[in-house]
Write an enzyme that holds these catalytic residues in place. Structure first.
Site, PDB file in Angstrom:
ATOM      1  CE  LYS A  54      39.793  41.739  30.102  1.00  0.00           C
ATOM      2  NZ  LYS A  54      38.948  40.576  29.862  1.00  0.00           N
ATOM      3  CG  ASP A 114      28.553  53.067  38.553  1.00  0.00           C
ATOM      4  OD1 ASP A 114      27.564  53.774  38.363  1.00  0.00           O
ATOM      5  OD2 ASP A 114      28.450  51.897  38.985  1.00  0.00           O
TER       6      ASP A 114
HETATM    7  P1  5GP Z   1      32.991  52.415  40.086  1.00  0.00           P
HETATM    8  O1  5GP Z   1      34.106  51.941  40.950  1.00  0.00           O
HETATM    9  O2  5GP Z   1      33.071  53.875  39.710  1.00  0.00           O
HETATM   10  O3  5GP Z   1      31.641  52.079  40.693  1.00  0.00           O
HETATM   11  O4  5GP Z   1      32.994  51.532  38.802  1.00  0.00           O
HETATM   12  C1  5GP Z   1      33.895  51.687  37.793  1.00  0.00           C
HETATM   13  C2  5GP Z   1      33.904  50.493  36.878  1.00  0.00           C
HETATM   14  O5  5GP Z   1      32.651  49.801  36.888  1.00  0.00           O
HETATM   15  C3  5GP Z   1      34.101  50.924  35.455  1.00  0.00           C
HETATM   16  O6  5GP Z   1      35.477  51.030  35.129  1.00  0.00           O
HETATM   17  C4  5GP Z   1      33.382  49.834  34.691  1.00  0.00           C
HETATM   18  O7  5GP Z   1      34.247  48.762  34.458  1.00  0.00           O
HETATM   19  C5  5GP Z   1      32.267  49.399  35.616  1.00  0.00           C
HETATM   20  N1  5GP Z   1      30.972  50.032  35.283  1.00  0.00           N
HETATM   21  C6  5GP Z   1      30.323  50.992  35.968  1.00  0.00           C
HETATM   22  N2  5GP Z   1      29.177  51.348  35.367  1.00  0.00           N
HETATM   23  C7  5GP Z   1      29.102  50.592  34.251  1.00  0.00           C
HETATM   24  C8  5GP Z   1      28.131  50.505  33.175  1.00  0.00           C
HETATM   25  O8  5GP Z   1      27.103  51.186  33.091  1.00  0.00           O
HETATM   26  N3  5GP Z   1      28.423  49.595  32.206  1.00  0.00           N
HETATM   27  C9  5GP Z   1      29.529  48.805  32.220  1.00  0.00           C
HETATM   28  N4  5GP Z   1      29.684  47.976  31.215  1.00  0.00           N
HETATM   29  N5  5GP Z   1      30.457  48.871  33.202  1.00  0.00           N
HETATM   30  C10 5GP Z   1      30.234  49.751  34.206  1.00  0.00           C
END
Ligand code: 5GP
Length: 191
Positions: A54, A114
């Site tokens: 979302k 992230d």
């Molecule tokens: P990744 O797989 O790149 O570690 O994480 C991606 C997902 O993690 C993003 O689509 C998001 O939903 C969540 N996410 C990563 N960092 C943050 C952050 O600083 N704040 C929030 N609210 N969600 C995050």
């Protein structure tokens, strides 16, 4: 016009922030720049925007209206975080696309990259569906947190290793409706 945030209507939420990283005006200006760039790059293409639910919805709603092309829109929902703030690396499709990617120039629109694990999975999964091209646009990126190599073609803002909320991004399903990007006060984060 009533300006939320200046007269106190959004102050309930602003009080929960330790810091504001990007205010609404700055975000809007950057999103318009991205939209203009995408409009140029996809002028003679068959653009299908794939929004990732979302978190990307607020960014997506603004970005779409800055792209001056006859694009198509579809959505995917994947699980990555639940209510925690650390990525598990395990990705599950909760909602899949409704249309085929064959012959389309696909642009994935994400809220934040992230670790890069979610995006890596999405890129692999969508590439296997034979799109004409596949690129990625993310509102935010945390380069310092990357654990996997994944290409991001359009980035709104790069941010340091901080957990942020607002503009679609949540903490335990709250704060998605903030028009700015902020860092929550530490005492509001459980554990
Ligand atoms: P990744 O797989 O790149 O570690 O994480 C991606 C997902 O993690 C993003 O689509 C998001 O939903 C969540 N996410 C990563 N960092 C943050 C952050 O600083 N704040 C929030 N609210 N969600 C995050």
């Amino acid at each position: 016009m009533i300006r939320l945030g200046e007269g106190g209507l959004m102050d309930n939420l602003r009080n929960d922030m330790a810091q504001i990283l990007f205010e609404e005006d700055e975000i809007q200006a950057r999103v318009h720049e991205l939209g203009a760039q995408i409009t140029k790059d996809y002028a003679d293409k068959n653009l299908l925007v794939v929004g990732i639910l979302k978190g990307a919805i607020v960014f997506l709603a603004d970005l779409l209206r800055s792209i001056d092309l006859k694009l198509r829109l579809d959505f995917m929902a994947v699980s990555s975080y639940g209510d925690a703030v650390e990525s598990s690396g395990v990705v599950r499709i909760l909602k899949d696309l409704e249309q085929s990617l064959e012959g389309k120039d696909v642009l994935i629109v994400e809220d934040i990259v992230d670790s890069g694990l979610t995006l890596k999975y999405l890129v692999q999964n969508l590439s296997s569906r034979r799109p004409n091209s596949l690129r990625v646009c993310t509102f935010l990126s945390k380069p310092a947190r990357r654990v996997t190599d994944v290409q991001v073609d359009y980035v709104g803002f790069e941010i340091p290793d901080q957990f942020v909320v607002g503009y679609g991004l949540d903490y335990a399903e709250r704060y998605r409706n903030l028009p700015y990007i902020g860092v929550l006060k530490q005492e509001l984060i459980e554990g």
